[in-house]
Design a protein around this motif. Structure first.
Motif: not given
Ligand code: SRM
Ligand SMILES: Cc1cc2nc3c(=O)[nH]c(=O)nc-3n(C[C@H](O)[C@H](O)[C@H](O)COP(=O)(O)OP(=O)(O)OC[C@H]3O[C@@H](n4cnc5c(N)ncnc54)[C@H](O)[C@@H]3O)c2cc1C
Ligand code: SF4
Ligand code: FES
Lengths: 838, 125
Positions: B74, B77, B82, B84-85, B88-89, B91
């Motif tokens: 977390i 932004d 946010k 971020a997965c 594959h990032k 967000t």
């Protein structure tokens, strides 16, 4: 209000609209543009990117709403079928009639399909539209499902044919290039450079067949092969034809416009056809008796047509058109500019060729030795932009012109600097943007970085070949204005990695929040700065990834590599690749017990895939009890030191490569670096351990080891360079300690040693000065820092499984012992794999 | 595949009918997350210590439909909290669920409340 009808919504037709609506009196005109294809104009130059992402939207020149917003009527999926020049009307294939005052023909070209018997068979494709690519992808997928080693050929070894060859390779089919001429890229290359290119392409797996005239395509319903002559057959399952283009002049012919003998609508330098109210632009226009199969001249033609329609009759097409080109995508540099083949009466050629490295460079210099007339680059086109500019702007060249292509011995450039270019130099030829315009955009404050320059000048939005030069110019201009080019790692820090390294070290910070609160921009961090700070603290404080795990990157956080379904892989360290039968058995038994997919990695060890989060600690407990430890396959840290068997067994071995490899792997295991580090040790120059492809590599020679540094496989392969010769084990360790630590102190985030070394001012020579001659006086510090890391090493998996608090994170749920119920595995070759993504 | 996403509907605090007691505060890392099981749902819960706030969202990432968001990192932004997965990032805003660096659909977010040492997630059913 006057009406303009544009026939053809391709790259150039679109560009006409874009340029037109930007004009002052555009509102006195109404534009209707017709496109036969189902979607609005897209970027054909980057069509091959569709193979990667199948994202047609990303290729759009502009969305359909753009046309409406600018008062343009866009009609797609409707072909213009007839032109009535006396009535000044057109009729579409849907039988609708529209009147015009000006007609702009931008119908482009279609691929030329030679009249070979059997071309209509299934599995034969052309390469021009998104639909063509969709067809190929579907066919290739079907082929692969039926036949694991299916083959595909490309007919034509020109610029486009080679791009198609790359597509075949990426689709996983065995690629063949069939060319009628005795050489590849016959329009751009001379015979010698074409031979070098052929060798290079063969080395990356393309099969090249030259001087082959195809007589017929074999097969019943679908293609099974190509026949060149009796008994000369190539079996293939798919064919992509890329044998040139034919202008789509059928409409022009039918209405009686002048067309050339080999097609194309004849235009003069105002882009006017034989009818005063009709213009032709792009790949349909026959100008100077030539069809220019490139976008840049097409965009210039669009500009001329716009100005002519608006009555600015002085704007005309240039007489000479630059046909310089660079091959893209295939991963091999090829470029030609100016006059690549020059008759001896006009000047002299200077040629450099090195077949072992697949390099060929030729420049053509005027008889007086003052100007550059053209040239060819194969294998390394990094100087293309600069040479191309010198040619375009007729810039003065060095007295010894050979310097322009000879490998520099001292790392110094023969070109001077981008800032030396004249202001009129056209940097982006697709969008006609000059150096002056780029610099002005920054000087007048319109742009403050590369992205800004690109969006306000459009430079680099065409083929993209000028991007490196745009970046250099932007940075140089910012610098000249006294603006420091921002190297901040993300929106939360204006500092570079190197600055953060110094700060953390000097201030002795141990948590992310301390660093962020004292040196950040007031935010809360993100996926870029958190892992970076974690890595820096690991390097500086010898922490493992168990410390503050919430700031570790995805893989480090769970000490394992996350896989596509959210399970993990387990890679225990096998130093130097040496493993006992007992340990092999243990690995096998553990893999069986937890039903893990098992594979030998490219890094001489064994990877067990498909472990759930809950299983990770259980598996590791067992591995540790059999004497294994973490292999750090998940970290930006030392991966493996690959060894060959060396002098203990091998009849050629000069030294014990395995023993030394194990020693080095154990020495550097666990240390965190800007990116991963790999090593290799070979027992002799036969180099079975591929040491020169690693970040550090050793090769045993008479009298010691040769030490190489800065090699890389991966995306940008590079051979390691020789740092020192014939040194003993102790000196190797001393130099490596210094080299690695210097890299860890100064590299950018996620920069491998190869890229770091290449961009260091002074390159390898500078590395030698620091590491061997200790020019900066830091050698002792570097060694000490490395020794501290070596002494403090701890296996982080052992640490984790022995600490109940640390173990808490390896549960899929905080409130249940269940596993992820969303996991589905499917069987594959006696093992299993995750169910493929939909 | 759509069926997984159908399980998760953004829930506003007004619509909450069930406050599910998920776990205790110290089951979650500071400025990090963990996954909670509720009936057939997997919910990612984040302890955004720096903001003094808690967030919850679906665990499934709409990019490839894998149950991974709770393992994401977390941050913010330009001020928007946010996650971020980890795969594959991609967000996602923890507040609106919106995909901040792409055009994926928004993820479902859920209200969280902390009482004493217990963390509760709000569901409509
Ligand atoms: C497992 C393995 C492939 C295999 O089945 O053989 C592999 C698998 C992955 N590689 Fe690799 N690489 C593997 C050997 C290599 C090699 C060969 C070698 O080491 O000799 C290379 C080229 C050599 C080099 O690095 O210079 C290699 C070049 C890469 C790269 C490109 C690096 C570059 O500088 O361009 C990446 C991407 C990255 O790191 O950013 C990558 C990234 C990855 C990742 C970590 C991608 C990811 O983030 O999920 C893959 C997951 C590993 C896992 O366990 O789940 N892998 N990878 C190999 C593991 C070796 C090991 O034992 O640790
Ligand atoms: C794979 C590939 C890679 C390429 N790479 C490069 C490169 O690196 N550099 C470079 O400079 N160039 C490259 N090119 C060439 C470049 O794409 C073309 O020069 C450019 O697209 C020409 O633009 P155009 O508008 O003239 O024609 P097109 O883009 O072909 O557009 C013409 C349009 O008109 C439509 N049309 C035709 N007749 C009618 C009709 N009667 N009614 C309605 N619509 C009609 C067609 O369907 C088409 O959509 C490449 C091309 C391909 C296929
Ligand atoms: S590198 Fe030399 S020592 Fe090593 S296996 Fe090959 S031949 Fe033998
Ligand atoms: S699965 Fe989440 S970003 Fe791809």
């Amino acid at each position: 209000m006057k009406k303009i009808i544009v026939v053809g919504n391709g790259m150039v037709g679109y560009k006409f609209c874009e340029k037109f609506v930007a004009q002052e009196n555009a509102e006195n005109f109404k534009i209707i543009i017709f496109g036969e294809e189902p979607r609005p104009a897209y970027d054909r130059v980057h069509l091959s990117e569709f193979f990667e992402n199948q994202n047609a939207k990303a290729l759009e020149m502009a969305p359909a709403t753009w046309y409406a917003d600018n008062g343009i009527e866009l009609i797609t999926g409707e072909r213009v079928a007839d032109i009535n020049r006396t009535e000044k009307t057109i009729t579409t294939a849907k039988d609708r009639e529209f009147a015009y005052d000006y007609l702009v023909m931008a119908t482009g070209s279609s691929p030329f399909v030679p009249p070979i018997k059997g071309v209509e068979k299934e599995g034969v494709f052309v390469y021009r539209t998104i639909e063509d690519l969709e067809g190929m992808l579907a066919y290739a997928a079907k082929l692969k499902a039926e036949k694991p080693n299916a083959k595909a050929a490309v007919l034509g070894g020109g610029l486009l044919g080679l791009e198609a060859g790359k597509a075949v390779l990426d689709m996983g089919l065995e690629p063949h290039i069939v060319e009628f001429a005795p050489k590849l890229m016959p329009r751009q290359l001379d015979t010698r450079s074409s031979q070098v290119l052929k060798l290079k392409l063969e080395s990356i797996g393309l099969n090249i067949h030259l001087s082959k005239a195809t007589n017929q395509i074999l097969g019943d319903k679908f293609i099974t092969g190509m026949e060149f002559g009796e008994d000369d057959i190539l079996n293939v399952d798919m064919l992509i034809i890329s044998a040139g283009i034919r202008p789509r002049d059928e409409l022009a012919k039918a209405c009686g416009l002048d067309v050339g003998v080999r097609g194309g609508i004849v235009v003069d330098d105002t882009m006017k056809t034989s009818d005063d109210n009709i213009y032709a632009i792009g790949e349909i226009a026959l100008y100077n008796q030539m069809i220019y199969g490139l976008v840049a001249p097409g965009y210039d033609m669009a500009e001329v047509a716009v100005q002519q329609v608006l009555g600015n009759s002085e704007v005309k097409m240039a007489e000479e058109i630059d046909m310089s080109t660079k091959l893209k995508l295939i991963g091999v540099d090829v470029a030609s500019f100016g006059e690549p083949f020059m008759p001896a009466s006009k000047g002299h050629s200077i040629i450099f060729e090195n077949k072992t490295e697949y390099l060929y460079k030729r420049i053509n210099v005027s008889l007086d030795g003052k100007s550059l007339l053209g040239g060819i680059l194969v294998g390394d086109a990094s100087d293309y932009n600069m040479l191309h500019q010198m040619y375009l702007n007729d810039m003065k060249i060095p007295e010894n012109a050979a310097q322009l292509i000879l490998p520099a011995s001292d790392g110094a450039s023969a070109f001077g600097d981008v800032t030396d270019l004249p202001d009129e130099a056209q940097v982006c030829s697709c969008e006609s943007v000059t150096k002056g315009q780029i610099c002005a955009a920054i000087e007048n404050g319109e742009a403050t970085d590369v992205a800004g320059v690109v969006s306000c000048t459009k430079a680099g939005t065409g083929c993209g070949g000028c991007k490196p030069m745009v970046t250099d110019l932007t940075n140089a201009t910012l610098k000249s204005l006294g603006i420091t080019v921002k190297e901040g790692v993300c929106e939360h820090f204006d500092l570079s990695r190197q600055d953060l390294y110094q700060i953390i070290k000097v201030k002795g910070y141990t948590t992310f929040n301390e660093v962020l609160d004292n040196h950040g921009n007031g935010g809360h961090g993100c996926e870029l700065c958190k892992p970076l700070v974690a890595s820096l603290m690991a390097t500086i404080n010898a922490d493992t990834a168990n410390k503050e795990y919430a700031i570790q990157d995805s893989n480090d956080r769970f000490l394992a590599n996350i896989q596509r379904n959210g399970t993990y892989s387990v890679v225990p360290r096998v130093p130097g690749g040496e493993i006992t039968p007992d340990k092999l058995i243990a690995l096998g038994e553990i893999a069986k017990k937890y039903d893990l997919y098992t594979k030998i990695t490219g890094g001489v060890r064994i990877d067990l895939f498909g472990a759930t989060l809950n299983q990770l600690p259980l598996i590791w407990k067992e591995l540790i009890s059999h004497g294994f430890e973490s292999g750090h396959a998940y970290g930006k840290s030392l991966r493996t030191v690959k060894t060959c068997v060396g002098s203990t067994w091998c009849r050629y071995g000069m030294d014990e490569s395995v023993s030394f490899g194990i020693e080095l792997e154990n020495r550097y295991r666990g240390i965190r670096a800007p990116h991963k580090i790999k090593g290799g040790v070979s027992g002799c120059i036969r180099e079975c351990a591929e040491a020169r492809g690693k970040d550090f590599g050793l090769i045993a020679v008479e009298g010691g080891w040769n030490l190489y540094v800065g090699g890389n496989g991966g995306a940008t392969p590079r051979h390691a360079e020789l740092l020192a010769e014939q040194i003993d084990n102790e000196t190797v360790i001393k130099y490596l300690d210094r080299y690695l630590m210097f890299y860890m102190r100064t590299a950018k985030p996620l920069q491998r040693t190869a890229a770091w070394q290449e961009r260091l001012e002074g390159g390898l020579n500078y590395v030698k000065e620091v590491v061997i001659e200790d020019k900066l006086g830091i050698a002792e510090d570097l060694e000490k820092e490395m020794q501290t890391l070596v002494n403090k090493f701890e296996c982080e998996w052992t640490q984790a499984v022995n600490n109940p608090e640390m173990m808490k994170r390896f549960n899929h749920f905080v409130n249940s012992k269940d596993d992820d119920d969303n996991l589905v595995f499917v069987p594959m070759r006696e093992q299993k794999m995750p169910e493929p993504w939909k | 595949m759509e069926t997984i996403l159908d399980t998760y509907k953004a829930t506003k605090i007004e619509a909450v009918n069930v406050w599910f007691k998920a776990a205790s505060v110290n089951d979650f890392p500071a400025d990090g997350g963990a996954c909670v099981k509720y009936k057939n749902k997997q919910i990612a819960v984040f302890n955004f210590t720096r903001l003094g706030k808690w967030y919850a969202c679906q665990n499934v990432c709409p990019h490839k439909m894998e149950m991974v968001l709770s393992r994401g990192m977390i941050g913010d932004d330009k001020g928007i909290p946010k996650v971020a997965c980890p795969l594959h990032k991609k967000t996602f805003s923890l507040e609106s669920g919106e995909n901040l660096n792409g055009d994926l659909g928004a993820i479902a977010t859920y209200p969280v409340k902390v009482e004493g040492n217990d963390v509760y997630i709000g569901f409509s059913e």
